[in-house]
Design a protein around this motif. Structure first.
Motif, PDB file in Angstrom:
ATOM      1  N   GLY A   1       0.690  -1.364  -0.002  1.00  0.00           N
ATOM      2  CA  GLY A   1       0.002  -0.134   0.113  1.00  0.00           C
ATOM      3  C   GLY A   1       0.656   1.253   0.066  1.00  0.00           C
ATOM      4  O   GLY A   1       1.570   1.491  -1.103  1.00  0.00           O
ATOM      5  N   ARG A   2       0.733   1.990   1.214  1.00  0.00           N
ATOM      6  CA  ARG A   2       1.408   3.351   1.329  1.00  0.00           C
ATOM      7  C   ARG A   2       2.879   3.243   1.363  1.00  0.00           C
ATOM      8  O   ARG A   2       3.445   4.460   0.754  1.00  0.00           O
ATOM      9  CB  ARG A   2       0.825   3.978   2.376  1.00  0.00           C
ATOM     10  N   LYS A   3       3.435   2.296   1.874  1.00  0.00           N
ATOM     11  CA  LYS A   3       5.172   1.868   1.828  1.00  0.00           C
ATOM     12  C   LYS A   3       5.684   3.224   2.691  1.00  0.00           C
ATOM     13  O   LYS A   3       6.806   3.709   2.486  1.00  0.00           O
ATOM     14  CB  LYS A   3       5.682   2.156   0.576  1.00  0.00           C
ATOM     15  N   ASP A   4       4.994   3.347   3.781  1.00  0.00           N
ATOM     16  CA  ASP A   4       5.486   4.357   4.665  1.00  0.00           C
ATOM     17  C   ASP A   4       6.737   3.622   5.557  1.00  0.00           C
ATOM     18  O   ASP A   4       6.700   2.651   6.390  1.00  0.00           O
ATOM     19  CB  ASP A   4       4.554   4.929   5.864  1.00  0.00           C
ATOM     20  N   PRO A   5       7.763   4.208   5.405  1.00  0.00           N
ATOM     21  CA  PRO A   5       9.025   3.605   6.056  1.00  0.00           C
ATOM     22  C   PRO A   5       9.058   3.368   7.358  1.00  0.00           C
ATOM     23  O   PRO A   5       9.271   2.411   8.001  1.00  0.00           O
ATOM     24  CB  PRO A   5      10.366   4.481   5.678  1.00  0.00           C
ATOM     25  N   ALA A   6       8.628   4.661   8.221  1.00  0.00           N
ATOM     26  CA  ALA A   6       8.538   4.537   9.798  1.00  0.00           C
ATOM     27  C   ALA A   6       7.508   3.345  10.126  1.00  0.00           C
ATOM     28  O   ALA A   6       7.763   2.786  10.923  1.00  0.00           O
ATOM     29  CB  ALA A   6       7.741   5.938  10.047  1.00  0.00           C
ATOM     30  N   ARG A   7       6.399   3.462   9.383  1.00  0.00           N
ATOM     31  CA  ARG A   7       5.314   2.446   9.746  1.00  0.00           C
ATOM     32  C   ARG A   7       5.664   0.775   9.421  1.00  0.00           C
ATOM     33  O   ARG A   7       5.637   0.056  10.308  1.00  0.00           O
ATOM     34  CB  ARG A   7       4.127   2.495   8.838  1.00  0.00           C
ATOM     35  N   ILE A   8       6.590   0.745   8.476  1.00  0.00           N
ATOM     36  CA  ILE A   8       7.087  -0.734   8.017  1.00  0.00           C
ATOM     37  C   ILE A   8       8.096  -0.968   9.123  1.00  0.00           C
ATOM     38  O   ILE A   8       8.039  -2.136   9.767  1.00  0.00           O
ATOM     39  CB  ILE A   8       8.054  -0.453   6.614  1.00  0.00           C
ATOM     40  N   SER A   9       8.938  -0.364   9.587  1.00  0.00           N
ATOM     41  CA  SER A   9       9.969  -0.239  10.432  1.00  0.00           C
ATOM     42  C   SER A   9       9.045  -0.638  11.970  1.00  0.00           C
ATOM     43  O   SER A   9       9.562  -1.742  12.496  1.00  0.00           O
ATOM     44  CB  SER A   9      10.611   0.846  11.034  1.00  0.00           C
ATOM     45  N   ASP A  10       8.236  -0.225  12.366  1.00  0.00           N
ATOM     46  CA  ASP A  10       7.399  -0.318  13.285  1.00  0.00           C
ATOM     47  C   ASP A  10       6.638  -1.729  13.296  1.00  0.00           C
ATOM     48  O   ASP A  10       6.670  -2.632  14.264  1.00  0.00           O
ATOM     49  CB  ASP A  10       6.120   0.720  13.753  1.00  0.00           C
ATOM     50  N   LEU A  11       6.022  -2.061  12.303  1.00  0.00           N
ATOM     51  CA  LEU A  11       5.678  -3.300  12.127  1.00  0.00           C
ATOM     52  C   LEU A  11       6.732  -4.430  12.064  1.00  0.00           C
ATOM     53  O   LEU A  11       6.341  -5.619  12.723  1.00  0.00           O
ATOM     54  CB  LEU A  11       4.780  -3.245  10.771  1.00  0.00           C
ATOM     55  N   GLN A  12       7.718  -3.996  11.504  1.00  0.00           N
ATOM     56  CA  GLN A  12       8.839  -5.286  11.414  1.00  0.00           C
ATOM     57  C   GLN A  12       9.314  -5.650  13.036  1.00  0.00           C
ATOM     58  O   GLN A  12       9.581  -6.720  13.421  1.00  0.00           O
ATOM     59  CB  GLN A  12      10.084  -4.770  10.795  1.00  0.00           C
ATOM     60  N   ARG A  13       9.169  -4.506  13.958  1.00  0.00           N
ATOM     61  CA  ARG A  13       9.660  -4.836  15.271  1.00  0.00           C
ATOM     62  C   ARG A  13       8.646  -5.347  15.876  1.00  0.00           C
ATOM     63  O   ARG A  13       8.830  -6.295  16.817  1.00  0.00           O
ATOM     64  CB  ARG A  13       9.910  -3.341  16.031  1.00  0.00           C
ATOM     65  N   ARG A  14       7.433  -5.192  15.721  1.00  0.00           N
ATOM     66  CA  ARG A  14       6.107  -6.057  16.157  1.00  0.00           C
ATOM     67  C   ARG A  14       6.185  -7.296  16.059  1.00  0.00           C
ATOM     68  O   ARG A  14       6.098  -8.308  16.950  1.00  0.00           O
ATOM     69  CB  ARG A  14       4.837  -5.307  15.911  1.00  0.00           C
ATOM     70  N   CYS A  15       6.493  -7.610  14.831  1.00  0.00           N
ATOM     71  CA  CYS A  15       6.436  -8.772  14.263  1.00  0.00           C
ATOM     72  C   CYS A  15       7.735  -9.800  14.971  1.00  0.00           C
ATOM     73  O   CYS A  15       7.443 -11.087  15.319  1.00  0.00           O
ATOM     74  CB  CYS A  15       6.685  -8.988  12.713  1.00  0.00           C
ATOM     75  N   ARG A  16       8.944  -9.056  14.948  1.00  0.00           N
ATOM     76  CA  ARG A  16      10.103  -9.707  15.771  1.00  0.00           C
ATOM     77  C   ARG A  16       9.763  -9.969  17.240  1.00  0.00           C
ATOM     78  O   ARG A  16      10.115 -10.920  17.623  1.00  0.00           O
ATOM     79  CB  ARG A  16      11.204  -8.800  15.387  1.00  0.00           C
ATOM     80  N   ALA A  17       9.089  -9.062  17.733  1.00  0.00           N
ATOM     81  CA  ALA A  17       8.862  -9.256  19.217  1.00  0.00           C
ATOM     82  C   ALA A  17       7.765 -10.205  19.692  1.00  0.00           C
ATOM     83  O   ALA A  17       7.918 -10.969  20.753  1.00  0.00           O
ATOM     84  CB  ALA A  17       8.405  -7.867  19.878  1.00  0.00           C
ATOM     85  N   SER A  18       7.071 -10.624  18.480  1.00  0.00           N
ATOM     86  CA  SER A  18       5.846 -11.374  18.915  1.00  0.00           C
ATOM     87  C   SER A  18       6.479 -13.096  18.727  1.00  0.00           C
ATOM     88  O   SER A  18       5.819 -13.941  19.154  1.00  0.00           O
ATOM     89  CB  SER A  18       4.594 -11.256  18.171  1.00  0.00           C
ATOM     90  N   LYS A  19       7.426 -12.924  18.355  1.00  0.00           N
ATOM     91  CA  LYS A  19       8.153 -14.393  17.996  1.00  0.00           C
ATOM     92  C   LYS A  19       9.069 -14.536  19.180  1.00  0.00           C
ATOM     93  O   LYS A  19       9.646 -15.973  19.292  1.00  0.00           O
ATOM     94  CB  LYS A  19       8.770 -14.707  16.704  1.00  0.00           C
ATOM     95  N   ARG A  20       9.479 -13.864  20.063  1.00  0.00           N
ATOM     96  CA  ARG A  20      10.160 -14.023  21.136  1.00  0.00           C
ATOM     97  C   ARG A  20       9.574 -14.547  22.169  1.00  0.00           C
ATOM     98  O   ARG A  20       8.284 -14.567  22.428  1.00  0.00           O
ATOM     99  CB  ARG A  20      10.889 -12.747  21.757  1.00  0.00           C
TER     100      ARG A  20
END
Length: 77
Positions: free
Chosen positions: A58-77
Motif C-alpha cells: 500500500g502506502r510504503k511508509d518507512p516509519a510504519r514498516i519499521s514499526d511493524l517489523q519490530r512488532r513481528c520480531r517481538a511477537s516471536k520471542r
C-alpha cells in the motif's frame, strides 16, 4: 477512451492486479516474497504478517514498516 488510458498510465491505477509482496509458507513459518526482485525480503515470521504485507503493498511508509517489523520480531520471542 485515449484520455482514460493515459490517466491510468500516469497514475498506475488498474494496470496490474499482481501484488509485489506476498507471504509464502516455508518450514518454520512465513517469509515475504518480492515478486519484482524475485527473492525473499525480511525475516522469518512464525505468524503471517498481514498488516506488514498490507503496508508494503500500500502506502510504503518507512516509519510504519519499521514499526511493524519490530512488532513481528517481538511477537516471536
Amino acid at each position: 477512451m485515449a484520455t482514460q488510458i493515459r490517466a491510468r498510465v500516469r497514475t498506475g491505477v488498474g494496470l496490474s492486479s499482481r501484488r509485489r509482496y506476498v507471504a509464502r509458507g516455508v518450514p518454520g513459518g512465513y517469509r515475504i516474497w518480492d515478486n519484482h526482485g524475485r527473492r525473499f525480503w525480511g525475516d522469518l515470521y512464525e505468524l503471517c504478517p498481514d498488516d506488514l504485507l498490507a503496508e508494503l503493498n500500500g502506502r510504503k511508509d518507512p516509519a510504519r514498516i519499521s514499526d511493524l517489523q519490530r512488532r513481528c520480531r517481538a511477537s516471536k520471542r
